[in-house]
Motif scaffolding. Structure first.
Motif, PDB file in Angstrom:
ATOM      1  N   CYS A 111       0.733  -1.293   0.103  1.00 43.61           N
ATOM      2  CA  CYS A 111      -0.023  -0.017   0.130  1.00 43.61           C
ATOM      3  C   CYS A 111       0.850   1.236  -0.028  1.00 43.61           C
ATOM      4  O   CYS A 111       0.211   2.384  -0.074  1.00 43.61           O
ATOM      5  CB  CYS A 111      -0.888   0.023   1.116  1.00 43.61           C
ATOM      6  SG  CYS A 111      -2.200  -1.077   1.254  1.00 43.61           S
ATOM      7  N   GLY A 112       2.129   1.117  -0.025  1.00 41.84           N
ATOM      8  CA  GLY A 112       3.405   2.323  -0.030  1.00 41.84           C
ATOM      9  C   GLY A 112       3.882   2.450   1.042  1.00 41.84           C
ATOM     10  O   GLY A 112       4.559   3.563   1.134  1.00 41.84           O
ATOM     11  N   ALA A 113       3.897   1.914   2.170  1.00 45.15           N
ATOM     12  CA  ALA A 113       4.447   2.221   3.392  1.00 45.15           C
ATOM     13  C   ALA A 113       5.914   1.820   3.215  1.00 45.15           C
ATOM     14  O   ALA A 113       6.090   0.630   2.566  1.00 45.15           O
ATOM     15  CB  ALA A 113       3.715   1.539   4.549  1.00 45.15           C
ATOM     16  N   ARG A 114       6.530   2.474   3.889  1.00 46.18           N
ATOM     17  CA  ARG A 114       8.364   1.708   4.240  1.00 46.18           C
ATOM     18  C   ARG A 114       8.107   1.046   5.559  1.00 46.18           C
ATOM     19  O   ARG A 114       6.995   1.419   6.276  1.00 46.18           O
ATOM     20  CB  ARG A 114       9.126   2.968   4.587  1.00 46.18           C
ATOM     21  CG  ARG A 114       9.371   4.019   3.336  1.00 46.18           C
ATOM     22  CD  ARG A 114       9.520   3.334   2.042  1.00 46.18           C
ATOM     23  NE  ARG A 114      10.718   2.378   2.053  1.00 46.18           N
ATOM     24  CZ  ARG A 114      12.135   2.481   1.601  1.00 46.18           C
ATOM     25  NH1 ARG A 114      12.068   3.849   1.421  1.00 46.18           N
ATOM     26  NH2 ARG A 114      12.960   1.840   1.726  1.00 46.18           N
ATOM     27  N   THR A 115       8.711   0.154   5.803  1.00 47.27           N
ATOM     28  CA  THR A 115       8.475  -0.918   6.845  1.00 47.27           C
ATOM     29  C   THR A 115       9.646  -1.022   7.747  1.00 47.27           C
ATOM     30  O   THR A 115      10.826  -1.203   7.224  1.00 47.27           O
ATOM     31  CB  THR A 115       8.057  -2.147   6.169  1.00 47.27           C
ATOM     32  OG1 THR A 115       9.007  -2.787   5.162  1.00 47.27           O
ATOM     33  CG2 THR A 115       6.800  -2.094   5.432  1.00 47.27           C
ATOM     34  N   VAL A 116       9.346  -1.440   9.030  1.00 52.02           N
ATOM     35  CA  VAL A 116      10.285  -1.824  10.046  1.00 52.02           C
ATOM     36  C   VAL A 116       9.709  -2.937  10.727  1.00 52.02           C
ATOM     37  O   VAL A 116       8.409  -3.166  11.082  1.00 52.02           O
ATOM     38  CB  VAL A 116      10.465  -0.577  10.942  1.00 52.02           C
ATOM     39  CG1 VAL A 116      11.292  -1.169  12.127  1.00 52.02           C
ATOM     40  CG2 VAL A 116      11.127   0.596  10.340  1.00 52.02           C
ATOM     41  N   ALA A 117      10.383  -3.907  10.970  1.00 50.85           N
ATOM     42  CA  ALA A 117      10.205  -5.282  11.845  1.00 50.85           C
ATOM     43  C   ALA A 117      10.915  -5.051  13.182  1.00 50.85           C
ATOM     44  O   ALA A 117      12.331  -4.642  13.329  1.00 50.85           O
ATOM     45  CB  ALA A 117      10.630  -6.358  11.209  1.00 50.85           C
ATOM     46  N   ILE A 118      10.242  -5.163  14.289  1.00 50.84           N
ATOM     47  CA  ILE A 118      10.833  -5.380  15.662  1.00 50.84           C
ATOM     48  C   ILE A 118      10.567  -6.985  16.094  1.00 50.84           C
ATOM     49  O   ILE A 118       9.393  -7.258  16.406  1.00 50.84           O
ATOM     50  CB  ILE A 118      10.335  -4.290  16.634  1.00 50.84           C
ATOM     51  CG1 ILE A 118      10.732  -2.982  16.358  1.00 50.84           C
ATOM     52  CG2 ILE A 118      10.733  -4.753  18.033  1.00 50.84           C
ATOM     53  CD1 ILE A 118      10.136  -1.882  17.272  1.00 50.84           C
ATOM     54  N   THR A 119      11.577  -7.547  16.193  1.00 46.40           N
ATOM     55  CA  THR A 119      11.236  -9.045  16.531  1.00 46.40           C
ATOM     56  C   THR A 119      12.424  -9.667  17.249  1.00 46.40           C
ATOM     57  O   THR A 119      13.654  -9.233  17.188  1.00 46.40           O
ATOM     58  CB  THR A 119      10.948  -9.833  15.250  1.00 46.40           C
ATOM     59  OG1 THR A 119      10.688 -11.033  15.755  1.00 46.40           O
ATOM     60  CG2 THR A 119      12.433  -9.871  14.380  1.00 46.40           C
ATOM     61  N   ASN A 120      12.262 -10.522  18.150  1.00 46.46           N
ATOM     62  CA  ASN A 120      13.173 -11.263  18.856  1.00 46.46           C
ATOM     63  C   ASN A 120      13.612 -12.937  18.019  1.00 46.46           C
ATOM     64  O   ASN A 120      14.187 -13.473  18.221  1.00 46.46           O
ATOM     65  CB  ASN A 120      12.759 -11.741  20.098  1.00 46.46           C
ATOM     66  CG  ASN A 120      13.944 -12.494  21.049  1.00 46.46           C
ATOM     67  OD1 ASN A 120      14.956 -11.524  21.093  1.00 46.46           O
ATOM     68  ND2 ASN A 120      13.746 -13.488  21.682  1.00 46.46           N
ATOM     69  N   GLY A 121      13.006 -13.016  16.833  1.00 47.45           N
ATOM     70  CA  GLY A 121      13.026 -14.080  15.995  1.00 47.45           C
ATOM     71  C   GLY A 121      14.286 -14.138  15.115  1.00 47.45           C
ATOM     72  O   GLY A 121      14.539 -15.277  14.613  1.00 47.45           O
ATOM     73  N   GLY A 122      15.233 -12.934  14.980  1.00 50.28           N
ATOM     74  CA  GLY A 122      16.272 -13.349  14.284  1.00 50.28           C
ATOM     75  C   GLY A 122      16.160 -12.391  12.976  1.00 50.28           C
ATOM     76  O   GLY A 122      15.003 -12.364  12.475  1.00 50.28           O
ATOM     77  N   PRO A 123      17.437 -12.317  12.123  1.00 51.14           N
ATOM     78  CA  PRO A 123      17.097 -11.625  10.890  1.00 51.14           C
ATOM     79  C   PRO A 123      16.794 -12.679   9.831  1.00 51.14           C
ATOM     80  O   PRO A 123      16.362 -12.072   8.815  1.00 51.14           O
ATOM     81  CB  PRO A 123      18.632 -11.313  10.510  1.00 51.14           C
ATOM     82  CG  PRO A 123      19.489 -12.035  11.540  1.00 51.14           C
ATOM     83  CD  PRO A 123      18.657 -12.459  12.918  1.00 51.14           C
ATOM     84  N   GLU A 124      16.572 -13.819  10.073  1.00 46.98           N
ATOM     85  CA  GLU A 124      16.001 -14.683   9.202  1.00 46.98           C
ATOM     86  C   GLU A 124      14.406 -15.157   9.583  1.00 46.98           C
ATOM     87  O   GLU A 124      13.807 -16.095   8.638  1.00 46.98           O
ATOM     88  CB  GLU A 124      16.864 -16.116   9.238  1.00 46.98           C
ATOM     89  CG  GLU A 124      18.313 -15.750   8.729  1.00 46.98           C
ATOM     90  CD  GLU A 124      18.428 -15.114   7.396  1.00 46.98           C
ATOM     91  OE1 GLU A 124      17.980 -15.484   6.330  1.00 46.98           O
ATOM     92  OE2 GLU A 124      19.286 -13.878   7.559  1.00 46.98           O
ATOM     93  N   SER A 125      14.026 -14.398  10.293  1.00 47.04           N
ATOM     94  CA  SER A 125      12.687 -14.896  10.732  1.00 47.04           C
ATOM     95  C   SER A 125      11.607 -14.156   9.281  1.00 47.04           C
ATOM     96  O   SER A 125      12.335 -13.300   8.848  1.00 47.04           O
ATOM     97  CB  SER A 125      12.275 -14.179  12.067  1.00 47.04           C
ATOM     98  OG  SER A 125      12.429 -12.647  11.716  1.00 47.04           O
ATOM     99  N   PRO A 126      10.756 -14.730   9.349  1.00 46.94           N
ATOM    100  CA  PRO A 126       9.734 -14.198   7.943  1.00 46.94           C
ATOM    101  C   PRO A 126       9.394 -12.522   8.252  1.00 46.94           C
ATOM    102  O   PRO A 126       9.460 -11.883   7.183  1.00 46.94           O
ATOM    103  CB  PRO A 126       8.523 -15.086   8.372  1.00 46.94           C
ATOM    104  CG  PRO A 126       8.936 -16.338   8.601  1.00 46.94           C
ATOM    105  CD  PRO A 126      10.048 -16.006   9.879  1.00 46.94           C
ATOM    106  N   LEU A 127       9.271 -12.220   9.468  1.00 47.40           N
ATOM    107  CA  LEU A 127       8.999 -10.803   9.648  1.00 47.40           C
ATOM    108  C   LEU A 127      10.171  -9.703   9.358  1.00 47.40           C
ATOM    109  O   LEU A 127       9.798  -8.980   8.615  1.00 47.40           O
ATOM    110  CB  LEU A 127       8.342 -10.784  11.162  1.00 47.40           C
ATOM    111  CG  LEU A 127       7.828  -9.018  11.251  1.00 47.40           C
ATOM    112  CD1 LEU A 127       6.654  -8.869  10.579  1.00 47.40           C
ATOM    113  CD2 LEU A 127       7.651  -8.985  12.971  1.00 47.40           C
TER     114      LEU A 127
END
Length: 344
Positions: A111-127
């Motif tokens: 939809c046009g947003a820039r995106t940030v993920a905050i997760t403890n799942g690590g850099p290879e997590s889907p998010l």
């Protein structure tokens, strides 16, 4: 026997220190994304949603950016396209594997947003892989179902996010957070009094305002998850608009505040109103002034209001764990819950 939850509460100073060390070098990357956007949209569920509430208040109060909490069903169920040009979408997930959150972040990008993920799942997590920038917390594996160290490290990531967006705060305050949390673990205050004060109660109201509102929501969630209490988390402004009628000798109030800031006076006044009506008011934080008008109290962190939520929840976590054991409940594995929750 030490529960997993209690052990993970004790790991928080080290987890916070490791997370801040890992994420503070990414402030410039956040700034570059922030320069391309005007406002924020936080995408989360459960405990992560409470971390997002902290992020929203922090960004609006100190970085001057309009922020909102997303309704993921708009993306996943209604499948409605929105114009998100100029929006920084921030998705928060402990595991980084909650399908609804990943799908909603993908939707925001489309939809046009820039995106940030905050997760403890690590850099290879889907998010993390779905985002323009991943702020990966360093909490380590969390085995107890109730989130503790993953929540406080999410708050640390929110603080880094706010710094990158130009928050008018002193970044050096973050250096004090791990030691402030350790001090609360070592001496949370009158924990036994709060445990006994809640042990025979069917429910409790948990209230705070502003930057402490996220702590009130998170503590209420923990008491529901691990102690099976009917715990209602409310802003004290909303509480005064009617729900305060439920506060009585069988339904105490837990009132949460930082040791300074514009909402402290209102929290103190609310404690006086609650005790004046014959109900118990248990303080969390708020310094000596809140403690003086409370039935019993837990200490808060020696941190300014903007950083206080990273420590303010810790006495509440200790309360939840101790109360669960007092009630004969295993806080590590509450009934009906799993570590990763998938919703449609």
């Amino acid at each position: 026997m030490t529960t997993k939850m209690r052990s993970e509460i004790a790991e928080q100073p080290a987890a916070l220190r490791a997370t801040l060390d890992a994420l503070l070098p990414q402030v410039e990357e956040v700034r570059r994304l922030g320069d391309q956007t005007r406002q924020l949209l936080f995408i989360a569920r459960g405990t992560s949603d409470n971390a997002a509430v902290y992020g929203r208040y922090l960004v609006e109060a100190h970085a001057g950016r309009l922020s909102a909490l997303a309704a993921p069903s708009i993306a996943t169920t209604y499948k409605r396209r929105l114009d998100l040009d100029g929006v920084l979408a921030v998705a928060v997930s402990q595991s980084g594997r909650t399908e609804e959150i990943v799908e909603t972040l993908d939707w925001a990008r489309d939809c046009g947003a820039r995106t940030v993920a905050i997760t403890n799942g690590g850099p290879e997590s889907p998010l993390a892989l779905a985002a323009d920038l991943a702020l990966c917390t360093v909490a380590g594996e969390e085995k107890a179902v109730p989130a503790t160290k993953t929540y406080t490290t999410q708050l640390a990531a929110m603080a880094v996010l706010a710094l990158g967006l130009g928050a008018d705060v002193n970044a050096a305050d973050l250096d004090r957070v791990p030691d402030a949390v350790q001090k609360l673990i070592d001496d949370p205050g009158d924990l036994d009094a709060l445990v006994e004060g809640l042990a025979d109660k069917p429910g409790v109201v948990v209230s705070g305002r502003g930057l402490a509102f996220s702590t009130a929501l998170e503590l209420a969630l923990k008491l529901k998850e691990a102690c099976y209490l009917h715990a209602m988390g409310l802003s004290y402004a909303d509480l005064l608009h009617g729900p305060i009628a439920v506060v009585d000798e069988d339904t105490p109030a837990i009132l949460v505040a930082a040791g300074d800031g514009p909402t402290l006076a209102g929290t103190i006044a609310l404690a006086e109103r609650v005790t004046g009506a014959g109900a118990s008011a248990f303080g969390v934080g708020g310094g000596n002034r809140l403690a003086a008008v409370s039935t019993a109290s837990l200490h808060g962190p020696d941190l300014p209001e903007w950083a206080a939520p990273m420590g303010l929840i810790v006495p509440g976590q200790l309360l939840t764990e101790a109360l669960a054991r007092r009630l004969g409940i295993d806080p590590d594995a509450p009934r009906g819950l799993n570590k990763v929750t998938q919703t449609d």
